[in-house]
Design a protein around this motif. Sequence first.
Motif, PDB file in Angstrom:
ATOM      1  N   PRO A 198       0.803  -1.231   0.000  1.00 14.29           N
ATOM      2  CA  PRO A 198       0.000   0.000   0.000  1.00 14.29           C
ATOM      3  C   PRO A 198       0.833   1.277   0.000  1.00 14.29           C
ATOM      4  O   PRO A 198       0.355   2.319  -0.414  1.00 14.29           O
ATOM      5  CB  PRO A 198      -0.817  -0.125   1.290  1.00 14.29           C
ATOM      6  N   PHE A 199       2.094   1.191   0.452  1.00 18.52           N
ATOM      7  CA  PHE A 199       2.945   2.377   0.470  1.00 18.52           C
ATOM      8  C   PHE A 199       3.726   2.562  -0.826  1.00 18.52           C
ATOM      9  O   PHE A 199       4.398   3.577  -1.003  1.00 18.52           O
ATOM     10  CB  PHE A 199       3.919   2.320   1.646  1.00 18.52           C
ATOM     11  N   SER A 200       3.647   1.596  -1.725  1.00 19.70           N
ATOM     12  CA  SER A 200       4.395   1.689  -2.978  1.00 19.70           C
ATOM     13  C   SER A 200       3.621   2.481  -4.028  1.00 19.70           C
ATOM     14  O   SER A 200       2.408   2.347  -4.158  1.00 19.70           O
ATOM     15  CB  SER A 200       4.696   0.290  -3.518  1.00 19.70           C
ATOM     16  N   ARG A 201       4.354   3.284  -4.777  1.00 18.64           N
ATOM     17  CA  ARG A 201       3.784   3.993  -5.921  1.00 18.64           C
ATOM     18  C   ARG A 201       4.226   3.355  -7.230  1.00 18.64           C
ATOM     19  O   ARG A 201       3.875   3.840  -8.307  1.00 18.64           O
ATOM     20  CB  ARG A 201       4.219   5.463  -5.899  1.00 18.64           C
ATOM     21  N   GLN A 202       5.002   2.289  -7.124  1.00 12.61           N
ATOM     22  CA  GLN A 202       5.603   1.670  -8.308  1.00 12.61           C
ATOM     23  C   GLN A 202       4.728   0.527  -8.831  1.00 12.61           C
ATOM     24  O   GLN A 202       5.168  -0.623  -8.936  1.00 12.61           O
ATOM     25  CB  GLN A 202       7.004   1.163  -7.970  1.00 12.61           C
ATOM     26  N   ILE A 203       3.500   0.840  -9.155  1.00  5.15           N
ATOM     27  CA  ILE A 203       2.556  -0.190  -9.584  1.00  5.15           C
ATOM     28  C   ILE A 203       2.996  -0.816 -10.907  1.00  5.15           C
ATOM     29  O   ILE A 203       3.048  -2.045 -11.047  1.00  5.15           O
ATOM     30  CB  ILE A 203       1.139   0.393  -9.726  1.00  5.15           C
ATOM     31  N   ALA A 204       3.307   0.027 -11.896  1.00  6.75           N
ATOM     32  CA  ALA A 204       3.695  -0.477 -13.213  1.00  6.75           C
ATOM     33  C   ALA A 204       4.958  -1.323 -13.127  1.00  6.75           C
ATOM     34  O   ALA A 204       5.077  -2.353 -13.801  1.00  6.75           O
ATOM     35  CB  ALA A 204       3.885   0.686 -14.182  1.00  6.75           C
ATOM     36  N   ARG A 205       5.896  -0.900 -12.296  1.00  8.32           N
ATOM     37  CA  ARG A 205       7.131  -1.673 -12.128  1.00  8.32           C
ATOM     38  C   ARG A 205       6.848  -3.051 -11.543  1.00  8.32           C
ATOM     39  O   ARG A 205       7.353  -4.071 -12.026  1.00  8.32           O
ATOM     40  CB  ARG A 205       8.087  -0.915 -11.207  1.00  8.32           C
TER      41      ARG A 205
END
Length: 259
Positions: A198-205
């Motif tokens: 939930p704290f990650s913004r690197q969804i595409a990665r």
Amino acid sequence: MEQPSLDYEMKLDQSIKLIQAWKGREKLYLGFSGGADSVVLHHIATVAIGHENFDAVYCVSPIDPRPIHRFIKQEYPDVIWEYHARGFWHIVERKGLPFRQRRWCCRIIKEAGGEGRIVLVGNRRDESSKRSSQCFVEYVRGKKNKIIIRPLLDFTNNDRWRYIRENKLPYVSLYDEGAERLGYGEGIFKRLGCVLCPFSRQIARDEKYFPEIVKLWKLVCGRIVANTKARGYKNLRGEDVKYKFETGEELYQWWTKRK
């Protein structure tokens, strides 16, 4: 070999002395995640008190990148694997997807270990605003006799990679992904942790590198939607749900965009 600065030497000496101060009370519990910080912590603890005076323990995460699992098995075969999150996907189905403000997953995956123990962890202040205010020693509320020790708290990102290079320590190859220089932490993975945290913004990665775990998240989204529809779009308390998703994919897309 690079010549470390006095500041670096002082921080390293501070870390060693902090660990040594707790030697002899009991066998220490070293939280080993497989990441760069835990690799550094493991080596410093070995230098400080000897491997026989601590247990290195990996609290197994079913949503950790699989290269972490392989790395620990290959490079650190003596690490103990503790399973606190058995049936994780059934728990998600029951409790719902984790969010930043409702991140229940850490409690059952990472924070469940070390009950009643003196626990060494690799937290550093420069990792996040929350960790910037942490202290070297913490008595954990609500956890009987659990004490957290943070020997690397003052280490910077450069400090940890310098230590890794100077001591020729192994590390997960993901850190070098996309980097021109190897062993400096300059790749696209600055930190390693749970896929789609939930704290990650690197969804595409994460979707690109870990499709097998992304698939599991999508499958559980499908089950959550199916269960909600079967209850007439009501939650487990019998209340109307706020969002009425028709498919698991709809829920997944909403979840990853709102984190």
